[in-house]
Write a protein that holds these residues in place. Structure first.
Motif, mmCIF file in Angstrom:
data_model
loop_
_atom_site.group_PDB
_atom_site.id
_atom_site.type_symbol
_atom_site.label_atom_id
_atom_site.label_comp_id
_atom_site.label_asym_id
_atom_site.label_seq_id
_atom_site.Cartn_x
_atom_site.Cartn_y
_atom_site.Cartn_z
ATOM 1 N N ALA A 184 13.182 0.530 3.626
ATOM 2 C CA ALA A 184 13.543 0.053 2.284
ATOM 3 C C ALA A 184 12.967 0.956 1.193
ATOM 4 C CB ALA A 184 13.045 -1.379 2.095
ATOM 5 N N LEU A 185 11.855 1.632 1.512
ATOM 6 C CA LEU A 185 11.249 2.568 0.562
ATOM 7 C C LEU A 185 11.830 3.974 0.676
ATOM 8 C CD1 LEU A 185 7.530 1.404 0.958
ATOM 9 C CD2 LEU A 185 8.910 1.194 -1.121
ATOM 10 N N GLY A 186 12.766 4.152 1.613
ATOM 11 C CA GLY A 186 13.400 5.456 1.782
ATOM 12 C C GLY A 186 12.687 6.383 2.742
ATOM 13 N N ILE A 187 11.800 5.845 3.593
ATOM 14 C CA ILE A 187 11.049 6.655 4.558
ATOM 15 C C ILE A 187 11.710 6.514 5.931
ATOM 16 C CG2 ILE A 187 8.816 7.004 5.682
ATOM 17 C CD1 ILE A 187 7.541 5.741 3.162
ATOM 18 N N GLN A 188 12.164 7.622 6.486
ATOM 19 C CA GLN A 188 12.867 7.604 7.766
ATOM 20 C C GLN A 188 12.107 8.362 8.851
ATOM 21 O OE1 GLN A 188 15.535 5.818 8.268
ATOM 22 N NE2 GLN A 188 15.811 5.226 6.127
ATOM 23 N N ALA A 199 0.827 -1.207 0.000
ATOM 24 C CA ALA A 199 0.000 0.000 0.000
ATOM 25 C C ALA A 199 0.861 1.258 0.000
ATOM 26 C CB ALA A 199 -0.937 -0.004 1.206
ATOM 27 N N VAL A 200 1.931 1.251 0.804
ATOM 28 C CA VAL A 200 2.794 2.431 0.881
ATOM 29 C C VAL A 200 3.508 2.651 -0.453
ATOM 30 C CG1 VAL A 200 4.818 3.435 2.008
ATOM 31 C CG2 VAL A 200 3.076 2.279 3.370
ATOM 32 N N GLY A 201 4.017 1.570 -1.036
ATOM 33 C CA GLY A 201 4.672 1.706 -2.330
ATOM 34 C C GLY A 201 3.733 2.254 -3.390
ATOM 35 N N ALA A 202 2.472 1.798 -3.350
ATOM 36 C CA ALA A 202 1.492 2.247 -4.342
ATOM 37 C C ALA A 202 1.140 3.718 -4.155
ATOM 38 C CB ALA A 202 0.235 1.390 -4.257
ATOM 39 N N ILE A 224 8.467 12.645 3.537
ATOM 40 C CA ILE A 224 7.442 12.253 4.514
ATOM 41 C C ILE A 224 7.977 12.490 5.934
ATOM 42 C CG2 ILE A 224 6.104 10.315 5.424
ATOM 43 C CD1 ILE A 224 6.139 9.179 2.539
ATOM 44 N N ALA A 225 7.193 13.239 6.732
ATOM 45 C CA ALA A 225 7.663 13.680 8.048
ATOM 46 C C ALA A 225 7.102 12.856 9.203
ATOM 47 C CB ALA A 225 7.300 15.150 8.258
#
Length: 662
Positions: free
Chosen positions: A215-219, A45-48, A60-61
């Protein structure tokens, strides 16, 4: 303004929303929920949603997650094996029926210690016995639950026991005073045991989710929705997973209120498996004062007052015989819609349905498939094991899988234990037949509806003349039952607790629009906020039946994910003031006990301490800035014409928006 990511794991779909604090919803996406590993569906869902928005993941904060994990685990009896450390209680206290059922054979360590009703120690904590028993039992446990007598007045023995257990075993420890400030040791112990059993499950989900986000680059920081609709940091959620009971419905209610812009409403969220109804008061879900009831256990967890009906878009459609007549029954069991199964196994589904349409006589197993769901956690009987082995090869047509009544009963047992699931005709399929939905395979839905319509009643006549007629009847049943459920919820909220009032002959006449010498009417006084992927399809007609405006806001299909990010941090700290002897006012706080000779001084100290405790708890829960409101509830009694102070409860409530990463 910040970009926030909201995620909700539902029974059928995992939803994701990117939300801009300045402009609202930027993008939304859905992925099928992967029950064996929720993080896979989260990642999908997040990737989409990132792909749909073209927003860089690093922007994304904040990420906020609502999850069904705790609720489902308790309903299904999942979780680890824990040891209950019961301080100052005797063996009879551990035999209370609810607590014994919650323990389900897990060990109890009875330890000397605890406090009295004035917060004074009854005897020293028996640290030696505790350490020895902990070392003996630890190899077979996943954690410990610690509950001391009157520990909400003085938690020092629980804290000391926690330190001993961590030092001797290294296992997670839950203390009862951390979960509730209310009295009732056995119920607090029950809540503590259930929480301890869930810790490793939520830890695994959060770790897997954080891994997929990274892995999607969200920290960004990760928050989790509690059962009252507020947010807490992932670290706090891992320590108190039981507080995430009803996380999903709470997020839906918060998101629905926000999207609809209403303060008072019945929020009705129709999902795949259930319809959840929550009463909205002053813009927030009403909290159940008795504590969350889940899996048959009444806990001390603050959660929304929710009423749930086993009715959803994926409810299994079956026939019920009443004498010579047959009627449609929806749910309460969930099934995979035929149109959805065909989207992933089209050749199998279409070949099977066409073969069955060519049969001379209809069969109750036609139009039904069996699939494996979860791996068994314990050994199963030979026949069930054989069926699971065949299902391991993929979905199986029920009429080819089942050869006799014994095998049918064995399959039923697998479904009841959630080791298998059926795919069959559902309201979602009916909506596809009528062109109300178009997400999956309409042809498969139509073939399934045609097979079902050929089933015979007791007079040997087909149940429906055409698939379209059948589909309309299914939608009508869903609409009527939904309206009845809304009425049932509203009547119960108004104090009419008798079951089945919405199906009383007069209520039925009102829903039918009866008007003769008597005009019969029933209507709601608040709007109905309809949520869920199919809300726009159904809620206009549902609300009309109960005489209420229908509010189906934009983004209603992902209101749960919106609620996950628009909520705030809300925590409270409660302190008691007692009078053990006349003229002495004892303040009982987490930080320790202190006596005063003046009530005003005791109240001032209690308020200051409660403020500090609530402020610290809010920061730990992830709040950026904190606002605090304090209330004082004094109880007094009159004896021989004199007013006597009994106790005071000082409550500090802290609120704030969560901290964001940038």
């Amino acid at each position: 303004m910040a970009i926030l990511l909201g995620i909700d794991t539902g029974g059928t779909f995992t939803d994701a929303v990117l939300y801009d604090e300045a402009s609202g919803v930027v993008a939304k996406a859905k992925s099928l929920t992967t029950h064996h590993d929720l993080a896979i569906g989260v990642g999908g869902a997040v990737g989409a949603v990132i792909e749909a928005s073209a927003i860089a993941p690093g922007v994304i904060a904040l990420v906020s997650l609502s999850t069904t994990l705790a609720t489902n685990a308790m309903v299904e009896g999942q979780g680890g094996r824990v040891g209950l450390v019961y301080i100052g209680f005797d063996a009879a206290d551990a035999e209370r029926p609810d607590l014994k059922a919650a323990l389900n054979g897990d060990p109890v360590i009875l330890v000397g210690g605890g406090h009295d009703a004035m917060g004074q120690p009854r005897m020293p904590l028996d640290a030696e016995t505790l350490a020895a028993e902990a070392r003996r039992l630890a190899p077979g446990l996943t954690g410990f639950a610690v509950t001391g007598r009157f520990a909400v007045l003085d938690p020092s023995h629980e804290i000391a026991a926690r330190d001993i257990l961590r030092r001797e075993t290294g296992l997670p420890v839950t203390c009862g005073h951390e979960l509730s400030a209310r009295l009732d040791g056995p119920k607090r112990a029950l809540t503590c045991v259930l929480n301890a059993r869930l810790i490793h499950l939520l830890e695994m989900l959060i770790a897997a989710t954080e891994g997929r986000l990274a892995a999607l680059g969200i920290q960004a920081p990760l928050m989790v929705v509690r059962g009252d609709g507020s947010l807490v940091s992932a670290e706090v959620a891992k320590a108190r997973p039981i507080e995430t009971i009803f996380s999903g419905p709470a997020a839906s209610a918060v998101g629905g209120a926000f999207l609809a812009g209403t303060q008072e409403a019945l929020v009705s969220d129709i999902g795949g498996t259930t319809t959840d109804v929550v009463v909205l008061r002053q813009g927030r879900p009403r909290i159940d004062p008795a504590g969350a009831l889940i899996g048959g256990f009444r806990t001390m967890v603050e959660a929304i007052a929710i009423r749930t009906c086993g009715l959803g878009g994926d409810s299994e459609v079956t026939l019920e015989q009443h004498g010579l007549e047959a009627s449609l029954k929806l749910g309460p069991r969930r099934a995979i819609p035929l149109s959805l199964l065909a989207a992933s196994h089209g050749d199998l589904v279409h070949a099977t349905l066409e073969r069955q349409l060519g049969a001379d006589m209809p069969n109750d197993l036609h139009g039904r498939f069996a699939l494996s769901l979860n791996p068994p956690l314990a050994e199963v009987p030979a026949l069930e094991a054989e069926l699971l082995g065949r299902l391991a090869q993929g979905p199986q047509p029920a009429d080819r899988l089942i050869a006799n009544r014994r095998e049918l009963n064995a399959l039923q047992r697998l479904v009841n234990r959630r080791l298998a699931i059926m795919a069959s005709l559902t309201p979602s399929d009916a909506a596809h037949v009528l062109g109300l939905h178009a997400a999956w395979d309409r042809d498969a839905a139509a073939k399934g509806a045609l097979l079902f319509s050929r089933r015979r009643n007791a007079m040997g006549l087909p149940f429906a003349a055409t698939p379209d007629i059948l589909a309309r009847r299914i939608i009508e049943v869903l609409t009527r039952r939904s309206a009845e459920f809304l009425l049932e919820c509203a009547l119960a909220e108004d104090g009419f607790q008798e079951a089945g009032l919405s199906r009383h002959v007069l209520a039925a006449a009102a829903l039918d629009g009866h008007e003769g010498l008597v005009r019969i009417g029933l209507s709601l006084t608040t709007p109905v906020v309809g949520l869920g992927a199919s809300a726009a399809t159904y809620y206009g007609a549902i609300a009309a039946l109960v005489g209420a405006p229908a509010l189906v806001p934009e983004h209603a299909e992902v209101a749960n994910a919106v609620g996950a990010v628009v909520g705030g941090v809300h925590v409270s700290a409660e302190l008691r003031i007692l009078q053990p002897v006349e003229g002495v006012f004892r303040v009982l706080a987490r930080s320790g006990t202190r006596d005063f000779g003046d009530l005003g001084a005791a109240l001032a100290h209690a308020e200051e301490t409660a403020r500090a405790q609530a402020h610290a708890d809010a920061l730990e829960a992830g709040a950026a800035s904190v606002e605090i409101a304090v209330t004082v509830d004094e109880k007094k009694a009159v004896t021989e014409g004199r007013e006597i102070f009994v106790e005071a409860l000082v409550t500090a409530r802290a609120s704030g928006r969560p901290r964001i990463g940038r």
